[in-house]
Design a protein around this motif. Structure first.
Motif, PDB file in Angstrom:
ATOM      1  N   TYR A 111       0.811  -1.217   0.000  1.00 34.54           N
ATOM      2  CA  TYR A 111       0.000   0.000   0.000  1.00 34.54           C
ATOM      3  C   TYR A 111       0.846   1.269   0.000  1.00 34.54           C
ATOM      4  O   TYR A 111       0.644   2.146  -0.858  1.00 34.54           O
ATOM      5  CB  TYR A 111      -0.965  -0.004   1.185  1.00 34.54           C
ATOM      6  CG  TYR A 111      -2.107  -0.974   1.055  1.00 34.54           C
ATOM      7  CD1 TYR A 111      -3.196  -0.700   0.236  1.00 34.54           C
ATOM      8  CD2 TYR A 111      -2.110  -2.173   1.756  1.00 34.54           C
ATOM      9  CE1 TYR A 111      -4.256  -1.590   0.123  1.00 34.54           C
ATOM     10  CE2 TYR A 111      -3.160  -3.072   1.648  1.00 34.54           C
ATOM     11  CZ  TYR A 111      -4.226  -2.770   0.832  1.00 34.54           C
ATOM     12  OH  TYR A 111      -5.280  -3.662   0.722  1.00 34.54           O
ATOM     13  N   PRO A 112       1.791   1.449   0.937  1.00 33.56           N
ATOM     14  CA  PRO A 112       2.637   2.635   0.857  1.00 33.56           C
ATOM     15  C   PRO A 112       3.415   2.724  -0.456  1.00 33.56           C
ATOM     16  O   PRO A 112       3.570   3.813  -1.024  1.00 33.56           O
ATOM     17  CB  PRO A 112       3.584   2.474   2.056  1.00 33.56           C
ATOM     18  CG  PRO A 112       2.842   1.609   3.009  1.00 33.56           C
ATOM     19  CD  PRO A 112       2.065   0.667   2.158  1.00 33.56           C
ATOM     20  N   ILE A 113       3.927   1.585  -0.930  1.00 32.26           N
ATOM     21  CA  ILE A 113       4.638   1.584  -2.204  1.00 32.26           C
ATOM     22  C   ILE A 113       3.710   2.033  -3.323  1.00 32.26           C
ATOM     23  O   ILE A 113       4.097   2.829  -4.194  1.00 32.26           O
ATOM     24  CB  ILE A 113       5.221   0.186  -2.499  1.00 32.26           C
ATOM     25  CG1 ILE A 113       6.317  -0.155  -1.479  1.00 32.26           C
ATOM     26  CG2 ILE A 113       5.791   0.114  -3.913  1.00 32.26           C
ATOM     27  CD1 ILE A 113       6.834  -1.569  -1.581  1.00 32.26           C
ATOM     28  N   PHE A 114       2.489   1.550  -3.312  1.00 35.67           N
ATOM     29  CA  PHE A 114       1.498   1.938  -4.313  1.00 35.67           C
ATOM     30  C   PHE A 114       1.293   3.449  -4.343  1.00 35.67           C
ATOM     31  O   PHE A 114       1.249   4.061  -5.418  1.00 35.67           O
ATOM     32  CB  PHE A 114       0.161   1.228  -4.036  1.00 35.67           C
ATOM     33  CG  PHE A 114      -1.040   2.002  -4.471  1.00 35.67           C
ATOM     34  CD1 PHE A 114      -1.379   2.119  -5.817  1.00 35.67           C
ATOM     35  CD2 PHE A 114      -1.840   2.653  -3.534  1.00 35.67           C
ATOM     36  CE1 PHE A 114      -2.487   2.861  -6.222  1.00 35.67           C
ATOM     37  CE2 PHE A 114      -2.946   3.388  -3.922  1.00 35.67           C
ATOM     38  CZ  PHE A 114      -3.270   3.490  -5.275  1.00 35.67           C
ATOM     39  N   LEU A 115       1.146   4.077  -3.169  1.00 40.65           N
ATOM     40  CA  LEU A 115       0.861   5.517  -3.147  1.00 40.65           C
ATOM     41  C   LEU A 115       2.019   6.306  -3.737  1.00 40.65           C
ATOM     42  O   LEU A 115       1.807   7.253  -4.513  1.00 40.65           O
ATOM     43  CB  LEU A 115       0.567   5.984  -1.725  1.00 40.65           C
ATOM     44  CG  LEU A 115       0.084   7.433  -1.610  1.00 40.65           C
ATOM     45  CD1 LEU A 115      -1.245   7.629  -2.336  1.00 40.65           C
ATOM     46  CD2 LEU A 115      -0.046   7.858  -0.152  1.00 40.65           C
ATOM     47  N   SER A 116       3.237   5.926  -3.395  1.00 39.42           N
ATOM     48  CA  SER A 116       4.400   6.595  -3.976  1.00 39.42           C
ATOM     49  C   SER A 116       4.438   6.409  -5.492  1.00 39.42           C
ATOM     50  O   SER A 116       4.696   7.355  -6.250  1.00 39.42           O
ATOM     51  CB  SER A 116       5.682   6.053  -3.342  1.00 39.42           C
ATOM     52  OG  SER A 116       6.806   6.744  -3.818  1.00 39.42           O
ATOM     53  N   TYR A 117       4.169   5.198  -5.932  1.00 35.62           N
ATOM     54  CA  TYR A 117       4.137   4.903  -7.371  1.00 35.62           C
ATOM     55  C   TYR A 117       3.036   5.683  -8.075  1.00 35.62           C
ATOM     56  O   TYR A 117       3.247   6.239  -9.161  1.00 35.62           O
ATOM     57  CB  TYR A 117       3.948   3.399  -7.561  1.00 35.62           C
ATOM     58  CG  TYR A 117       3.649   2.965  -8.967  1.00 35.62           C
ATOM     59  CD1 TYR A 117       4.623   2.991  -9.955  1.00 35.62           C
ATOM     60  CD2 TYR A 117       2.376   2.509  -9.319  1.00 35.62           C
ATOM     61  CE1 TYR A 117       4.356   2.589 -11.256  1.00 35.62           C
ATOM     62  CE2 TYR A 117       2.088   2.103 -10.602  1.00 35.62           C
ATOM     63  CZ  TYR A 117       3.078   2.142 -11.586  1.00 35.62           C
ATOM     64  OH  TYR A 117       2.794   1.748 -12.867  1.00 35.62           O
TER      65      TYR A 117
END
Length: 323
Positions: free
Chosen positions: A183-189
């Motif tokens: 989830y955090p990786i997704f938001l940055s992406y």
């Protein structure tokens, strides 16, 4: 949409229960069949969520001619096998995240979907959350100025889980990164795209899974600080900060129902309630794509799912997480 899209569910654990409760709130959707390797569980699930019928095997579900799209909700390490079996029978598939345990698995699933002209989407429900969609729109429109910093975390306490629990079992695709770090990786992406450099470190539990992972994604003119863990509770908020304004997605940002824009010290909060638990947004997207004859979503494409998996793999390699 003139007729209902008919759904089946493969794998009937807790997340499937949440999904089914939301599916029943969508007028354009109908739950016609559910399947589990445990027929007793399938019978209970059928009754609880008003499905038309149940099966004691996934194969029987995929052979059901009335089922148009299957929601795959089993363990992470079973996703590839189940998705490929469903696609082979011509079913559209919404697969719970992560779509696969690695990019190789995802490439196989994408190829199969394309070859069979079947719809495929990773069930990254946060992409369809109204507040997160608005954050993406505001960022793209330049309302924040130039985005220079992003912060996102997802954590909760689960260190008391049994070693056989899916979170604690390497063979079940366990660990904080696979379960919630996505989830955090997704938001940055979503906001900043693919980073130029990644730094990451993990702490590991007694079963070998990562229980904490911290990441820094380096971009040309921005940084993202990301965290996931099962060692502590937190308010789990996210921030997107630019040269002119910032966005705050309040606690449990991944399924938030509000967004705050802060400019010149003044905060304006917009309430964006979701129907049900929040899965209705991704269900509507799948229904619309199928009704329009699409084989993937333009909001969360299969290429997006693949690139997200590539980022997870990089973090995994850098921090020493085992698969």
């Amino acid at each position: 949409m003139n007729k209902k899209i008919k759904w089946g569910i493969a794998g009937l654990g807790n997340i499937a229960k949440k999904f089914a409760s939301d599916l029943n709130l969508v007028p354009e959707a109908q739950l016609v069949a559910v399947a589990s390797s445990d027929i007793h569980r399938a019978e209970i699930f059928k009754k609880d969520f008003n499905a038309d019928r149940c099966y004691g095997s996934y194969e029987d579900l995929f052979d059901d001619p009335e089922v148009v799209v299957v929601y795959v909700a089993g363990l992470n390490n079973h996703h590839k096998t189940v998705v490929l079996a469903a696609i082979a029978k011509g079913k559209a598939v919404l697969c719970e995240k992560p779509l696969g345990l690695n990019s190789g698995e995802i490439k196989q699933m994408i190829a199969a979907a394309n070859n069979n002209h079947c719809f495929l989407m990773e069930a990254l429900w946060s992409r369809f959350n109204p507040a997160i969609q608005k954050a993406k729109k505001w960022s793209d429109e330049g309302r924040l100025g130039e985005v220079r910093f992003l912060y996102s975390e997802f954590s909760f306490y689960k260190m008391d889980a049994d070693p056989s629990h899916r979170l604690m079992d390497l063979n079940k695709g366990g660990g904080a990164l696979y379960d919630i770090g996505i989830y955090p990786i997704f938001l940055s992406y979503l906001i900043l795209g693919m980073p130029e450099k990644i730094n990451a470190q993990s702490q590991f539990g007694p079963t070998g899974v990562d229980v904490q992972t911290s990441m820094i994604f380096q971009y040309e003119n921005a940084q993202a600080i990301l965290y996931c863990g099962i060692t502590n509770n937190s308010n789990n908020e996210a921030k997107i900060c630019g040269t002119e304004a910032e966005i705050v997605l309040p606690g449990r940002w991944h399924d938030t129902e509000a967004i705050t824009l802060i400019r010149n010290g003044e905060a304006t909060t917009t309430e964006l309630p979701t129907l049900g638990i929040g899965y209705t947004n991704e269900i509507n997207e799948v229904n619309q794509c199928i009704a329009q004859g699409k084989i993937e979503s333009s909001l969360w494409s299969n290429q997006n799912a693949l690139e997200l998996a590539l980022l997870v793999e990089k973090v995994q390699k850098i921090s020493g997480i085992k698969n």
